[in-house]
Design a protein around this motif. Structure first.
Motif, PDB file in Angstrom:
ATOM      1  N   TRP A   1       0.836  -1.203   0.000  1.00  0.00           N
ATOM      2  CA  TRP A   1       0.000   0.000   0.000  1.00  0.00           C
ATOM      3  C   TRP A   1       0.869   1.250   0.000  1.00  0.00           C
ATOM      4  CZ3 TRP A   1      -4.739   0.817  -1.244  1.00  0.00           C
ATOM      5  CH2 TRP A   1      -5.730  -0.128  -0.992  1.00  0.00           C
TER       6      TRP A   1
ATOM      7  N   LYS B   1       0.767   4.052  -2.965  1.00  0.00           N
ATOM      8  CA  LYS B   1       0.332   5.423  -2.691  1.00  0.00           C
ATOM      9  C   LYS B   1       1.475   6.420  -2.870  1.00  0.00           C
ATOM     10  CE  LYS B   1      -3.552   3.799  -2.127  1.00  0.00           C
ATOM     11  NZ  LYS B   1      -4.162   3.613  -3.453  1.00  0.00           N
TER      12      LYS B   1
ATOM     13  N   THR C   1       1.651   4.605   7.073  1.00  0.00           N
ATOM     14  CA  THR C   1       1.009   5.926   7.036  1.00  0.00           C
ATOM     15  C   THR C   1       2.072   7.014   7.166  1.00  0.00           C
ATOM     16  OG1 THR C   1      -0.732   4.845   8.315  1.00  0.00           O
ATOM     17  CG2 THR C   1      -0.981   7.199   7.921  1.00  0.00           C
TER      18      THR C   1
ATOM     19  N   SER D   1     -11.745  -3.002   0.318  1.00  0.00           N
ATOM     20  CA  SER D   1     -10.572  -2.808   1.176  1.00  0.00           C
ATOM     21  C   SER D   1      -9.915  -1.453   0.914  1.00  0.00           C
ATOM     22  CB  SER D   1      -9.567  -3.951   1.006  1.00  0.00           C
ATOM     23  OG  SER D   1      -8.969  -3.864  -0.252  1.00  0.00           O
ATOM     24  N   ARG D   2     -10.075  -0.937  -0.295  1.00  0.00           N
ATOM     25  CA  ARG D   2      -9.509   0.389  -0.581  1.00  0.00           C
ATOM     26  C   ARG D   2     -10.252   1.467   0.213  1.00  0.00           C
ATOM     27  NH1 ARG D   2      -5.840   0.764  -4.574  1.00  0.00           N
ATOM     28  NH2 ARG D   2      -5.504  -1.113  -5.784  1.00  0.00           N
TER      29      ARG D   2
ATOM     30  N   TRP E   1      -9.193   1.154   3.789  1.00  0.00           N
ATOM     31  CA  TRP E   1      -7.847   1.708   3.923  1.00  0.00           C
ATOM     32  C   TRP E   1      -7.916   3.236   4.042  1.00  0.00           C
ATOM     33  CZ3 TRP E   1      -4.809   5.063   1.241  1.00  0.00           C
ATOM     34  CH2 TRP E   1      -3.447   5.027   1.526  1.00  0.00           C
TER      35      TRP E   1
ATOM     36  N   GLU F   1      -9.092   4.123   7.547  1.00  0.00           N
ATOM     37  CA  GLU F   1      -8.041   3.910   8.552  1.00  0.00           C
ATOM     38  C   GLU F   1      -7.006   5.031   8.512  1.00  0.00           C
ATOM     39  OE1 GLU F   1      -6.232  -0.090   9.140  1.00  0.00           O
ATOM     40  OE2 GLU F   1      -4.323   0.931   8.807  1.00  0.00           O
ATOM     41  N   LYS F   2      -6.535   5.346   7.307  1.00  0.00           N
ATOM     42  CA  LYS F   2      -5.463   6.346   7.189  1.00  0.00           C
ATOM     43  C   LYS F   2      -5.962   7.751   7.512  1.00  0.00           C
ATOM     44  CE  LYS F   2      -2.810   3.131   6.289  1.00  0.00           C
ATOM     45  NZ  LYS F   2      -2.447   2.494   7.570  1.00  0.00           N
TER      46      LYS F   2
END
Lengths: 233, 233
Positions: free
Chosen positions: A90, A94, A219, B86-87, B90, B93-94
């Motif tokens: 991820w 990103k 993150t 899930s994206r 995600w 969460e972030k």
């Protein structure tokens, strides 16, 4: 618009493999004579015409090339791979979308993972490059031990920062200078070891915060990358 | 330090369920007399002592409370849920780790997903809240149609932005004013429909870019959230 990727693009006949060819015909529904853009990940984007398609792949002919200049600063993130592989992937996806230049996986004393699958991770980088229409493929370096990385990097010209939340630290955003190359070290979930931190500080690496909250490793990587990117907007 | 979460914290005897109790005994290896921090997601963090533990849960007694003031600005992201669940998780969460206040899932004409599992998504928010030691749980609103959202939101005091890459747009970072509440609309992979964009612009919503590259929906959400957060650092 969609940019396909091919690392080494020949001057005349260009062949795309079965997988890419399938994307062209089945997903984009392109045929002979249609225009396809091909990115070499090194700044050049080729405008091509589809000359021939069969089950094994397709043949393109380049009719024009556009070279995209590199940005003035470089972002290099040296980061401890996460225990959960998908979190690391991820991060790579990103960071590529946002615009990273180099990633070095680093193994520190508290690292929970000491093996990475470079081939798989490079596929993630290429996927994100294609999706985000960027002309430069980030470089995934070989993994290094923290100490080796920090000692060897001392001689380069990049400003170096180490992320570790501490009330007295300055924010990365307040000490990074626009236009400068930045290398940012991001530790594992258990953070860097005291001896590692002391070594970094003794070599002049600046200890920084990445905001007010406690961030997971992946993150922190994205936040660091976006901080540098935003300051240079 | 680890903050447990309980939405409604009673004044005297506090019970934690089996799952949280297991975390306390098996992961953190705490026992009777040890200190546990309990967060109500509304700004109050309770310092508690473990009084009793058994298989069904544990009992705590609060000995002190600290109230964390809210930040001066609010970040509200209205975003089209991604096809891949899930994206979207995600993103939640972030954004929670970075510091978001409200999320509204919006259904636009090109939306690839028109159902969300609120209970599951709220668990993601709580997990990220606990992990990042923040005192305020973001609010996940009921999903809304794009048009309803934008018409109903016209009367609130938040500055409103719609992300859609266009060369003539200004960057979100260059027009957002530090300290102001921000609501940012993020479209699905196929972007907002022209009629949706026209409606937004007619209501005075500012069209903005989120950098130079094409971002996936969930990446755009994170980048928007971090942009507002960074400007307020």
């Amino acid at each position: 618009m969609y940019w396909f990727y091919l690392a080494d693009i020949p001057k005349k006949k260009i062949f795309l493999n079965q997988e890419e060819s399938r994307h062209i015909t089945k997903v984009l529904r392109y045929g002979i004579g249609d225009t396809v853009y091909l990115n070499d990940g090194k700044g050049s984007v080729y405008q091509c015409i589809i000359k021939f398609i069969d089950k094994k792949g397709c043949e393109l002919e380049s009719i024009a090339v556009k070279h995209h200049p590199q940005k003035e600063y470089r972002i290099h993130i040296a980061i401890a791979p996460t225990k959960n592989n998908s979190r690391f992937e991820w991060f790579l996806e990103k960071a590529t979308e946002i615009g990273i230049d180099q990633i070095t996986p680093i193994y520190s004393k508290h690292s929970e993972r000491r093996k990475i699958q470079s081939a798989r991770l490079n596929k993630v980088l290429i996927g994100a490059l294609k999706q985000s229409c960027q002309a430069y493929l980030p470089k995934l370096n070989e993994p290094m031990c923290f100490n080796d990385f920090i000692v060897n990097s001392g001689t380069n010209d990049s400003d170096m920062f180490i992320a570790a939340f501490h009330e007295e630290n300055q924010e990365l955003s307040s000490i990074y200078q626009r236009g400068e190359d930045a290398t940012i070290l991001i530790g594992p979930e258990g953070d860097f070891d005291k001896t590692e931190m002391d070594l970094a500080l003794s070599l002049g690496v600046a200890r920084v915060n990445l905001g007010k909250s406690r961030l997971r490793t992946e993150t922190a990587g994205i936040v660091a990358c976006h901080t540098i990117s935003l300051i240079n907007q």
